[in-house]
Every structure is written in structure tokens, then in C-alpha cells.
Design a protein around this motif. Structure first.
Motif, PDB file in Angstrom:
ATOM      1  N   ALA A   6     -41.841 -34.473  31.660  1.00 30.74           N
ATOM      2  CA  ALA A   6     -41.879 -35.889  33.025  1.00 30.74           C
ATOM      3  C   ALA A   6     -42.937 -36.934  31.669  1.00 30.74           C
ATOM      4  N   LEU A   7     -43.533 -36.455  31.398  1.00 30.40           N
ATOM      5  CA  LEU A   7     -44.975 -36.622  31.028  1.00 30.40           C
ATOM      6  C   LEU A   7     -43.997 -37.657  29.136  1.00 30.40           C
ATOM      7  N   ALA A   8     -42.720 -36.794  28.321  1.00 25.60           N
ATOM      8  CA  ALA A   8     -42.109 -37.429  27.851  1.00 25.60           C
ATOM      9  C   ALA A   8     -41.463 -38.787  27.959  1.00 25.60           C
ATOM     10  N   GLU A   9     -41.029 -38.613  29.435  1.00 20.83           N
ATOM     11  CA  GLU A   9     -39.771 -39.354  29.781  1.00 20.83           C
ATOM     12  C   GLU A   9     -41.851 -41.241  29.298  1.00 20.83           C
ATOM     13  N   VAL A  10     -42.714 -40.903  29.952  1.00 18.79           N
ATOM     14  CA  VAL A  10     -43.760 -41.681  29.701  1.00 18.79           C
ATOM     15  C   VAL A  10     -43.941 -42.277  28.319  1.00 18.79           C
ATOM     16  N   GLU A  11     -43.965 -41.283  27.177  1.00 15.59           N
ATOM     17  CA  GLU A  11     -44.362 -42.031  26.087  1.00 15.59           C
ATOM     18  C   GLU A  11     -42.843 -42.104  25.673  1.00 15.59           C
ATOM     19  N   TYR A  12     -41.624 -41.907  25.994  1.00 15.39           N
ATOM     20  CA  TYR A  12     -40.633 -43.116  25.473  1.00 15.39           C
ATOM     21  C   TYR A  12     -40.617 -44.008  25.281  1.00 15.39           C
ATOM     22  N   HIS A  13     -41.415 -44.909  26.708  1.00 16.35           N
ATOM     23  CA  HIS A  13     -41.513 -45.938  27.364  1.00 16.35           C
ATOM     24  C   HIS A  13     -42.574 -46.905  26.810  1.00 16.35           C
ATOM     25  N   LYS A  14     -43.806 -45.887  26.072  1.00 17.39           N
ATOM     26  CA  LYS A  14     -44.150 -46.340  25.299  1.00 17.39           C
ATOM     27  C   LYS A  14     -43.684 -46.507  23.840  1.00 17.39           C
ATOM     28  N   ALA A  15     -42.836 -45.798  23.436  1.00 20.08           N
ATOM     29  CA  ALA A  15     -42.701 -46.059  22.371  1.00 20.08           C
ATOM     30  C   ALA A  15     -40.788 -47.139  21.362  1.00 20.08           C
ATOM     31  N   LEU A  16     -40.319 -46.757  23.456  1.00 22.97           N
ATOM     32  CA  LEU A  16     -39.393 -48.328  23.153  1.00 22.97           C
ATOM     33  C   LEU A  16     -39.886 -49.633  24.192  1.00 22.97           C
ATOM     34  N   SER A  17     -39.649 -50.274  23.109  1.00 20.25           N
ATOM     35  CA  SER A  17     -40.451 -51.825  23.561  1.00 20.25           C
ATOM     36  C   SER A  17     -39.279 -53.062  23.407  1.00 20.25           C
ATOM     37  N   HIS A  18     -38.295 -53.147  24.331  1.00 23.09           N
ATOM     38  CA  HIS A  18     -37.432 -53.804  24.094  1.00 23.09           C
ATOM     39  C   HIS A  18     -36.779 -54.903  25.462  1.00 23.09           C
ATOM     40  N   PRO A  19     -36.595 -55.954  24.822  1.00 22.68           N
ATOM     41  CA  PRO A  19     -36.525 -56.655  26.280  1.00 22.68           C
ATOM     42  C   PRO A  19     -35.519 -56.251  27.100  1.00 22.68           C
ATOM     43  N   HIS A  40     -31.106 -45.777  19.108  1.00 24.36           N
ATOM     44  CA  HIS A  40     -30.657 -45.574  18.180  1.00 24.36           C
ATOM     45  C   HIS A  40     -30.790 -45.503  16.265  1.00 24.36           C
ATOM     46  N   SER A  41     -32.781 -45.784  16.904  1.00 23.01           N
ATOM     47  CA  SER A  41     -32.672 -46.515  15.726  1.00 23.01           C
ATOM     48  C   SER A  41     -33.859 -46.269  15.464  1.00 23.01           C
ATOM     49  N   ALA A  42     -34.643 -45.529  16.330  1.00 22.03           N
ATOM     50  CA  ALA A  42     -36.569 -44.784  16.383  1.00 22.03           C
ATOM     51  C   ALA A  42     -36.801 -44.399  15.908  1.00 22.03           C
ATOM     52  N   PRO A  79     -29.853 -57.406  31.534  1.00 21.16           N
ATOM     53  CA  PRO A  79     -29.468 -55.781  32.271  1.00 21.16           C
ATOM     54  C   PRO A  79     -31.374 -55.374  31.851  1.00 21.16           C
ATOM     55  N   LEU A  80     -31.712 -54.345  31.869  1.00 19.62           N
ATOM     56  CA  LEU A  80     -32.465 -53.736  31.934  1.00 19.62           C
ATOM     57  C   LEU A  80     -32.313 -52.168  31.428  1.00 19.62           C
ATOM     58  N   LEU A  81     -32.070 -51.489  30.653  1.00 22.75           N
ATOM     59  CA  LEU A  81     -31.613 -50.205  30.380  1.00 22.75           C
ATOM     60  C   LEU A  81     -33.588 -49.096  31.472  1.00 22.75           C
ATOM     61  N   MET A  82     -32.765 -48.311  32.168  1.00 23.04           N
ATOM     62  CA  MET A  82     -34.051 -47.738  32.618  1.00 23.04           C
ATOM     63  C   MET A  82     -33.551 -45.757  33.046  1.00 23.04           C
ATOM     64  N   ASP A  83     -33.989 -45.873  33.088  1.00 21.46           N
ATOM     65  CA  ASP A  83     -34.176 -43.793  33.639  1.00 21.46           C
ATOM     66  C   ASP A  83     -34.583 -43.426  32.518  1.00 21.46           C
ATOM     67  N   LEU A  84     -35.480 -43.249  31.734  1.00 20.63           N
ATOM     68  CA  LEU A  84     -35.418 -42.760  30.402  1.00 20.63           C
ATOM     69  C   LEU A  84     -35.608 -40.875  30.109  1.00 20.63           C
ATOM     70  N   GLY A  85     -35.548 -40.553  31.363  1.00 14.62           N
ATOM     71  CA  GLY A  85     -35.948 -38.662  31.990  1.00 14.62           C
ATOM     72  C   GLY A  85     -34.724 -38.565  30.945  1.00 14.62           C
ATOM     73  N   SER A  86     -33.671 -38.590  30.926  1.00 17.73           N
ATOM     74  CA  SER A  86     -32.624 -38.215  29.627  1.00 17.73           C
ATOM     75  C   SER A  86     -32.851 -37.651  28.456  1.00 17.73           C
ATOM     76  N   VAL A  87     -33.726 -39.320  28.052  1.00 16.36           N
ATOM     77  CA  VAL A  87     -33.527 -39.447  26.483  1.00 16.36           C
ATOM     78  C   VAL A  87     -33.949 -37.480  25.802  1.00 16.36           C
ATOM     79  N   ALA A  88     -33.374 -37.646  24.662  1.00 19.08           N
ATOM     80  CA  ALA A  88     -33.187 -36.656  23.326  1.00 19.08           C
ATOM     81  C   ALA A  88     -33.120 -37.128  22.003  1.00 19.08           C
ATOM     82  N   LYS A  89     -33.368 -35.971  21.285  1.00 23.53           N
ATOM     83  CA  LYS A  89     -33.280 -36.036  20.084  1.00 23.53           C
ATOM     84  C   LYS A  89     -32.095 -36.633  19.710  1.00 23.53           C
TER      85      LYS A  89
END
Length: 319
Positions: free
Chosen positions: A71-84, A154-156, A179-189
């Protein structure tokens, strides 16, 4: 004042007094209603008690340290991925600590923008009921923006990330259809080298838990014990999403709804275009070029964006 009027006032007073509140980093929000629920999380419509602005509050219940880490990784991904075209995390908080022995849980709270229009899934279901397809240029424009969001992942750095659950219900829509891509709880390497059957089973189990079947790529249904996985898992999902933008649902939703084997349909790459429809042969060919069962035959997202640009220019008459 008559008895009826007094009773109404009492009920109103009770509602006001009983209005549920929640604090995120000391900021108070009124809980208005539940917007959605899934797994160990709920999403509520909340109102900032000071500004009275509306937000969506994602509330994740963590039963163990491993849940909290995700869950905390989801928050970190939000912070790291800034995009319109990636939904913004406005605020977040961690409340409590999980303890399985003591039957205690922690809560990760994530404050997100509220989009009154809802998700792309909601929009497409409304259009399906009305028999109203999106215009092809609108389809291409929305899809391009979603691809730009995915390209950001993909460019992170220091390593590419994959969303792993791209689908219409994970795309929020602003009032102007942005459109806004959401739900970063599934994000992985994105890139993994699988070198054993145990690693293969672990990835397959994670995919079964986090990646919706009608959008899940073939290589995640039956993960081989020696294989390379990369960001083109998302490309398959994008192909399913482009199909849905045109025809309201993923090409494999009907299989899922019938209760037939989605895995079999996906692994065989078997799908059809409904007839009649208003979309060009070029757009059909783009979908077919993305939905390749062999991931090595799939394009990367930057190729898709270039192709979409060509189709938009062609549709608008540009040379």
C-alpha cells in the motif's frame, strides 16, 4: 411549529451531528458516500471540511506488514510518476500498525481528485446502452493520452515500471474526456527474468490477484519457468482497451461473462470485430498489431503513439 416540522428538524440535526469524518494528516474530511470497493480497499467521496472541495479517498486496510508495504509503495509510485494523464495523489497518511497476532490492522489513506464523470468503463456502459460509439478521432486522442501515461511508467528510472492492470475501470475521465490512469496498487518492475518454477508460480499468482482476466496478457496466464517478462504485458492490455474504446468492452469480456475459459481464448488470441461498426480498417489493423500472443511480436508504446499520430493526421486530412 407543528409536530411534523419539528420531526424533520430533529432528523436534520441528527444527520448533521452524525456526519462521519476522517482525518488525513490532520486535515478533516466529511465522508459523503462510497464510490467503490474491491479487495481490501474502499473509495469514498469526501468533502474537505475547510474548502468544501470534493475528493476521492482511497482507504486500504492492511492486515500484515507485507500488505502495508504494498500500500505504501502505491503512494510512492504516485509521487514518482508525475504526468497529466496519471491521477495525482493529493495527500496520504498511514494510521496504526498491522499485527496479525493481536488482530490489529493499519490503514493507508490516499486522497485523490474526484471526477464526477466517473471511469471510462462508466462512460462506455452509458454509450453501449444508447448505442452511441465514440468518434474515431476521439478514440485515437483518448488512447494516445493513455499511451503517454503508460510510456511515462515504462520510461521510469532507475528501472521501467509496468501498471499490470490497465482496463477501462482504471481510467478516470475528466469532464472534457481527458483520461487519467489510476489504481497504482498493481504497479511492479516491468522487466523480470524468470529462472525457476517457483518464480513462475509467484508471478502467475500475483497476476491472478492483481490483473483483471479480460485484460491480462497471455504470458501471465501460464508463466513459463524460464522466460523474460517486460513492459509489453501492458501493451496487450492497451490493445484490449483500444478495442473497448471502439466496441464498449474488451474482446475477451464476452468469454468471461459466459463463464467460458478466458485463459484459453487469450492464449489462442481468438477475437472478432463486431459487424457492422463505424471504424476504419486502419484502426482495426492497429488493434491486431497490438494484440499479438507472442510478446516479442508486440510493439513498444512509443511505436504505438507514432502510429496513432499517423492515424489522427490521416483522419483529419493532414499530409
Amino acid at each position: 411549529m407543528n409536530t411534523a416540522g419539528l420531526a424533520i428538524l430533529i432528523r436534520m440535526g441528527n444527520c448533521l451531528c452524525a456526519k462521519k469524518t476522517i482525518k488525513v494528516n490532520g486535515r478533516q474530511y466529511y465522508i459523503r458516500e462510497q464510490l467503490g470497493e474491491g479487495g481490501f480497499s474502499t473509495v469514498n467521496l469526501v468533502e474537505d471540511s475547510s474548502s468544501h472541495k470534493l475528493y476521492a479517498l482511497k482507504h486500504i486496510t492492511c492486515h500484515a506488514q507485507s500488505d502495508q508495504k504494498v500500500a505504501l509503495a502505491e503512494v510512492e509510485y504516485h509521487k514518482a510518476l508525475s504526468h497529466p494523464n496519471i491521477v495525482e495523489c493529493i495527500d496520504s497518511d498511514l494510521v496504526g500498525m498491522p499485527d496479525l497476532m493481536g488482530n490489529r490492522t493499519s490503514q493507508v489513506l490516499i486522497v485523490l481528485p474526484y471526477c464526477q464523470r466517473g471511469t471510462l468503463h462508466d462512460e462506455l456502459m452509458r454509450r453501449q446502452r444508447a448505442g452511441s460509439h465514440l468518434d474515431e478521432v476521439v478514440v485515437l486522442s483518448m488512447f494516445r493520452q493513455i499511451c503517454e501515461a503508460v510510456l511515462c511508467m515504462h520510461s521510469a528510472k532507475p528501472h521501467p515500471l509496468a501498471h499490470r492492470d490497465i482496463k477501462t475501470s482504471n481510467i478516470l475521465l475528466k469532464d472534457d474526456l481527458t483520461p487519467l490512469l489510476m489504481d497504482l496498487g498493481s504497479v511492479a518492475k516491468a522487466r523480470l527474468e524468470i529462472s525457476s518454477s517457483s518464480e513462475a508460480r509467484k508471478l502467475q499468482d500475483e497476476a491472478a490477484e492483481r490483473s483483471s482476466m479480460p485484460y491480462r496478457p497471455p504470458e501471465l496466464f501460464n508463466v513459463e519457468s524460464h522466460c523474460h517478462i517486460d513492459e509489453r504485458t501492458d501493451v496487450w492490455s492497451l490493445g484490449c482497451l483500444l478495442y473497448a474504446l471502439c466496441f464498449f468492452k474488451s474482446p475477451f469480456d464476452a468469454v468471461y461473462e459466459r463463464g467460458d475459459s478466458v485463459a484459453l481464448a487469450v492464449v489462442s488470441g481468438s477475437f472478432k470485430f463486431p459487424e457492422p461498426h463505424p471504424f476504419s480498417q486502419d484502426l482495426q489493423e492497429l488493434i491486431e498489431s497490438i494484440l499479438k500472443v507472442n510478446p516479442d511480436e508486440r510493439p513498444y508504446v512509443d511505436w504505438i503513439i507514432n502510429k496513432v499520430d499517423q492515424l489522427i493526421n490521416k483522419s483529419s486530412g493532414a499530409v
